[in-house]
Design a protein around this motif. Structure first.
Motif, PDB file in Angstrom:
ATOM      1  N   UNK A  24       0.906  -0.935   0.004  1.00  0.00           N
ATOM      2  CA  UNK A  24       0.159   0.153   0.130  1.00  0.00           C
ATOM      3  C   UNK A  24       0.631   1.268   0.061  1.00  0.00           C
ATOM      4  N   UNK A  25       0.439   2.242  -1.144  1.00  0.00           N
ATOM      5  CA  UNK A  25       1.555   3.657  -1.346  1.00  0.00           C
ATOM      6  C   UNK A  25       0.608   4.240  -1.080  1.00  0.00           C
ATOM      7  N   UNK A  34      -8.005   1.334   2.018  1.00  0.00           N
ATOM      8  CA  UNK A  34      -7.575  -0.016   1.601  1.00  0.00           C
ATOM      9  C   UNK A  34      -6.127  -0.907   2.008  1.00  0.00           C
ATOM     10  N   UNK A  35      -5.959  -1.053   3.252  1.00  0.00           N
ATOM     11  CA  UNK A  35      -4.936  -1.561   3.799  1.00  0.00           C
ATOM     12  C   UNK A  35      -5.883  -1.772   5.323  1.00  0.00           C
ATOM     13  N   UNK A  36      -7.051  -1.596   5.932  1.00  0.00           N
ATOM     14  CA  UNK A  36      -7.624  -2.215   6.239  1.00  0.00           C
ATOM     15  C   UNK A  36      -8.589  -3.582   5.649  1.00  0.00           C
ATOM     16  N   UNK A  47       3.674  -4.156   3.135  1.00  0.00           N
ATOM     17  CA  UNK A  47       4.782  -3.209   2.971  1.00  0.00           C
ATOM     18  C   UNK A  47       3.541  -1.757   3.041  1.00  0.00           C
ATOM     19  N   UNK A  48       3.866  -0.640   4.453  1.00  0.00           N
ATOM     20  CA  UNK A  48       3.447   0.456   3.594  1.00  0.00           C
ATOM     21  C   UNK A  48       4.086   1.208   3.184  1.00  0.00           C
ATOM     22  N   UNK A  49       3.353   2.411   2.297  1.00  0.00           N
ATOM     23  CA  UNK A  49       5.138   3.679   2.382  1.00  0.00           C
ATOM     24  C   UNK A  49       4.119   5.020   1.577  1.00  0.00           C
ATOM     25  N   UNK A  69       1.353  -7.888  11.623  1.00  0.00           N
ATOM     26  CA  UNK A  69       1.820  -8.466   9.117  1.00  0.00           C
ATOM     27  C   UNK A  69       2.346  -6.765   9.209  1.00  0.00           C
ATOM     28  N   UNK A  70       2.690  -5.401   8.857  1.00  0.00           N
ATOM     29  CA  UNK A  70       2.404  -4.036   8.960  1.00  0.00           C
ATOM     30  C   UNK A  70       3.639  -3.941   8.732  1.00  0.00           C
TER      31      UNK A  70
END
Length: 234
Positions: A24-25, A34-36, A47-49, A69-70
């Motif tokens: 998720x960028x 989106x992440x939820x 991977x969150x940017x 997990x993030x």
């Protein structure tokens, strides 16, 4: 006047993300949604940017990042970030950056959702109504997300009684298959269940009618399971 769309229809599917790696960028309001949604579907890692520092993110974003997990990194997306990902979401506040991420995903053959220009990505996220294990997805093809959200709420009400009979069928199916009867015989029984009044009776809380129907229609060897089939359904 009929308005025709020049776009090729999207292919609908339900995708398992269990054990997969995602990206998720952007972690603004769209990225948080989106992440939820991803975390609810059991990915191995996300991977969150974001160009913001972690301490500058909102409380809602920080709560999502508390999930083990993030992995958060404060920087822009690179081609290496995309490799091996099952899905990528380009949800930054920049149309140019989202297009750049979508282009990198196309180059790497990674499915990408582009928040600012859905047709630049490989897929769009439908409005999803869920009741127990039952799910219905709805897309307006980008014509109106507001309508999709409204109809999702209507679908949730529509699904509620159907989720009960689906749960009953989910319990019944393995019991029937374990009897190892002829395939056509099993199919006929499942068709009778699907077309029966069970859905209506479960919606009304009429377990007595359900029991009577199951006693009349199920093989006698399964009668001992009727109580567990109906447990907690109304």
């Amino acid at each position: 006047m009929q308005i025709s769309s020049p776009h090729t229809p999207l292919y609908p599917l339900f995708l398992s993300l269990e054990g997969r790696a995602c990206l998720v960028a952007g972690l603004g309001g769209v990225g948080q949604r989106k992440l939820a949604g991803l975390l609810a579907c059991g990915p191995a890692s996300v991977l969150v940017l974001d160009i913001l520092r972690k301490e500058d993110l909102s409380a809602e974003a920080a709560a999502l990042l508390a999930d083990s997990r993030t992995r958060f990194e404060s920087r822009a997306c690179t081609p290496a970030d995309i490799q091996g990902r099952a899905l990528a979401f380009a949800a930054t506040g920049s149309t140019v950056e989202n297009a750049r991420i979508a282009a990198m995903c196309r180059e790497a053959n990674v499915l990408c959702n582009c928040a600012s220009a859905p047709r630049s990505g490989a897929f769009s996220v439908p409005a999803v109504a869920r009741q127990d294990g039952l799910a219905a997805a709805l897309s307006t093809g980008g014509a109106s997300p507001a309508l999709a959200r409204r109809w999702r709420r209507e679908l949730e009400d529509w699904l509620a009684p159907r989720a009960r009979v689906a749960r009953l069928m989910g319990r019944l199916r393995p019991l029937v298959l374990a009897l190892r009867a002829e395939t056509g015989q099993n199919a006929e029984l499942f068709r009778r269940v699907a077309s029966s009044p069970l859905q209506h009776w479960l919606a009304e809380g009429d377990l007595q009618s359900c029991r009577q129907w199951l006693l009349a229609e199920l093989p006698p060897v399964l009668h001992v399971h009727i109580a567990e089939l109906l447990d907690d359904l109304p």
